[in-house]
Design an enzyme around this catalytic site. Sequence first.
Site, PDB file in Angstrom:
ATOM      1  CG  HIS A 332      18.406 -16.248  -1.212  1.00  0.00           C
ATOM      2  ND1 HIS A 332      19.644 -16.006  -1.769  1.00  0.00           N
ATOM      3  CD2 HIS A 332      18.385 -15.573  -0.032  1.00  0.00           C
ATOM      4  CE1 HIS A 332      20.339 -15.228  -0.954  1.00  0.00           C
ATOM      5  NE2 HIS A 332      19.607 -14.952   0.095  1.00  0.00           N
ATOM      6  CG  ASP A 391      14.106 -13.716   5.725  1.00  0.00           C
ATOM      7  OD1 ASP A 391      14.605 -13.411   6.810  1.00  0.00           O
ATOM      8  OD2 ASP A 391      14.476 -13.235   4.644  1.00  0.00           O
TER       9      ASP A 391
END
Length: 455
Positions: A332, A391
């Site tokens: 991320h 996700d």
Amino acid sequence: MNALTKQAASFSESMIPQCLENAAMDPTLFDTYGVKRGLRDKAGNGVVAGLTNISDVSAYWFDEQGNKHPQEGKLSYRGYNINDLVNGFVREKRFGFEETTYLLLFSKLPDEKELAEFTELLASLRRLPTNFVRDVIMKASGKDIMNSMTRSVLTLGSYDDTLNDTSLSNVLRQCLMLISEFPMLAVYGYRAYSHYERNKSLYIHRPDMSLSTAENILRMLRPDKKFTKLEALVLDIALVLHMEHGGGNNSTFTTRVVTSSGSDTYSVMAAALCSLKGPKHGGANIKVQQMMKDLKKHVKDTSDVDEIVFYLSQLLNKEAFDKKGLIYGMGHAVYSVSDPRAQIFKGFVKDLAEEKGLMDDYQLYSNVEQLAVDLISKRRTIYKGVCANVDFYSGFVYSMLGIPEELFTPLFAMARIVGWSAHRMEELITGDKIIRPAYKPLSTQKEYIDLHNRP
């Protein structure tokens, strides 16, 4: 492809070398001129472009000498830790989307009366103009539901007599309407695509005013309108976790940029939708699903750790799946040790997998998460730690809910429009300048040549 389209395609292909030559530049020049590519420094930290009271995303702490140290990721909405918010409404067996929407828009947690009135208001706004579904959504249907939503949002602006009124009260009204309408635009857009492009039966279920946002999404999507309490709860949590993530993420920054120009609410939200649909942003969970399907094709025994490690190594070596060298769902831009959204989500994902009889799939995801983190850490030189992001699990959840891939990113949009709305309001209140960063020009001055003298 018709003749004109072929002609345009041929011309475009022939001009690519010219485009590449014109755009080519020495990559070292970015360092020479101190350019922060992607508005981030070499360590991945974003350039500070504004201030916000809406949310806080943090993954580091600083010691007295100013040195940065990774820590467990933290996310707060209006100062409230996301863990506390989710635990609060889950403990009381309530849905959280409406309550969290109120918090993000108005900076306070509603009391029982305020929440009831606000929930009723959002429910009453779940309606579209007469014949809008037939005349707009059903026309020019396509697989890209984000494009369908964008077209619908812009068209809704033509029904608004106060389209360009940017007073706070009018913008808030417009935002509340779009928050309520987004699930309808997405689900109906998918139903049109499914009918006209895939030859499936066409059905349009109206939302039920007595149900929550999450419940209505499942109700409108399913032929029999039925769903379990756990299904709706997990979807509601997914919406809450995706609602807001700071002002620097691509679609929210787009919201603030377009807002700063003085544009109308419908144009702002359409621009945000266009930003979110990119595979580097809202479309990431689809890539995770596709990667996992590819893994199952090539790993004979998905419980065999060695086989999984071999496949993941192939991914990193650009030898498997899309050969990009990425393990999707890992890493991320901000978080290094952990993504709090993924941490929260994982427990509920397990509950849903148990209800669906898909614990083998859940275990596979869990194994891939652990093995991928270890592999990436050992094989890549990275400036910070790596962790599974939200996700990684969201696509798995949506597939367990029977939600088609075409609606994965639209579901993200149904949640994130709340954050976009809060940032639009904040930009209107606090921003007094159009957002306009600078680009360093590298081109040199050239002498104009008459047409008949050009080589």
